[in-house]
Design a protein around this motif. Structure first.
Motif, PDB file in Angstrom:
ATOM      1  N   ALA A  33      28.213  -9.298 -25.839  1.00 34.56           N
ATOM      2  CA  ALA A  33      28.421  -9.333 -24.389  1.00 34.56           C
ATOM      3  C   ALA A  33      29.755 -10.007 -24.054  1.00 34.56           C
ATOM      4  O   ALA A  33      30.492  -9.529 -23.183  1.00 34.56           O
ATOM      5  N   VAL A  34      30.077 -11.078 -24.749  1.00 34.64           N
ATOM      6  CA  VAL A  34      31.349 -11.763 -24.510  1.00 34.64           C
ATOM      7  C   VAL A  34      32.512 -10.862 -24.901  1.00 34.64           C
ATOM      8  O   VAL A  34      33.516 -10.773 -24.190  1.00 34.64           O
ATOM      9  N   GLY A  35      32.390 -10.164 -26.026  1.00 36.65           N
ATOM     10  CA  GLY A  35      33.446  -9.247 -26.466  1.00 36.65           C
ATOM     11  C   GLY A  35      33.673  -8.123 -25.471  1.00 36.65           C
ATOM     12  O   GLY A  35      34.822  -7.788 -25.147  1.00 36.65           O
ATOM     13  N   VAL A  36      32.593  -7.544 -24.971  1.00 39.83           N
ATOM     14  CA  VAL A  36      32.721  -6.481 -23.975  1.00 39.83           C
ATOM     15  C   VAL A  36      33.377  -7.025 -22.710  1.00 39.83           C
ATOM     16  O   VAL A  36      34.233  -6.371 -22.105  1.00 39.83           O
ATOM     17  N   GLY A  37      33.018  -8.243 -22.324  1.00 38.03           N
ATOM     18  CA  GLY A  37      33.634  -8.866 -21.153  1.00 38.03           C
ATOM     19  C   GLY A  37      35.129  -9.052 -21.329  1.00 38.03           C
ATOM     20  O   GLY A  37      35.902  -8.785 -20.409  1.00 38.03           O
ATOM     21  N   PHE A  38      35.540  -9.508 -22.519  1.00 38.83           N
ATOM     22  CA  PHE A  38      36.967  -9.659 -22.799  1.00 38.83           C
ATOM     23  C   PHE A  38      37.690  -8.319 -22.701  1.00 38.83           C
ATOM     24  O   PHE A  38      38.770  -8.220 -22.117  1.00 38.83           O
ATOM     25  N   ILE A  39      37.099  -7.286 -23.268  1.00 35.79           N
ATOM     26  CA  ILE A  39      37.729  -5.961 -23.255  1.00 35.79           C
ATOM     27  C   ILE A  39      37.837  -5.427 -21.829  1.00 35.79           C
ATOM     28  O   ILE A  39      38.890  -4.914 -21.420  1.00 35.79           O
ATOM     29  N   VAL A  40      36.765  -5.560 -21.057  1.00 33.77           N
ATOM     30  CA  VAL A  40      36.776  -5.060 -19.678  1.00 33.77           C
ATOM     31  C   VAL A  40      37.813  -5.810 -18.845  1.00 33.77           C
ATOM     32  O   VAL A  40      38.602  -5.196 -18.115  1.00 33.77           O
ATOM     33  N   MET A  41      37.817  -7.139 -18.939  1.00 29.80           N
ATOM     34  CA  MET A  41      38.775  -7.912 -18.148  1.00 29.80           C
ATOM     35  C   MET A  41      40.214  -7.636 -18.596  1.00 29.80           C
ATOM     36  O   MET A  41      41.127  -7.594 -17.765  1.00 29.80           O
TER      37      MET A  41
END
Length: 70
Positions: free
Chosen positions: A40-48
């Motif tokens: 979830a944190v990785g996806v958040g980094f990618i999206v942001m």
């Protein structure tokens, strides 16, 4: 007077007691839960990062048009 002093001394005691209860109830995540949190944190980094990239991508030409046209 002693009631006020006792009341003031009870505040840190209650805080420490509540903090200890919280620490005792906490537990380390297992491997599966840790993997989900990391994902979830990785996806958040990618999206942001993607949002920031596209904002910058739109901002640079728009800024050049506004500044260059003046």
């Amino acid at each position: 007077m002693s009631d006020q002093v006792q009341e003031i001394l009870d505040i840190p005691r209650e805080f420490i007691k509540d903090g200890m209860q919280f620490i005792n109830r906490c537990q380390k995540p297992d491997t599966k839960e840790f993997a989900k949190i990391s994902q979830a944190v990785g996806v958040g980094f990618i999206v942001m990062g993607a949002v920031g990239y596209f904002v910058k991508l739109i901002h640079i030409p728009l800024n050049n048009i506004l500044v260059g046209g003046a």
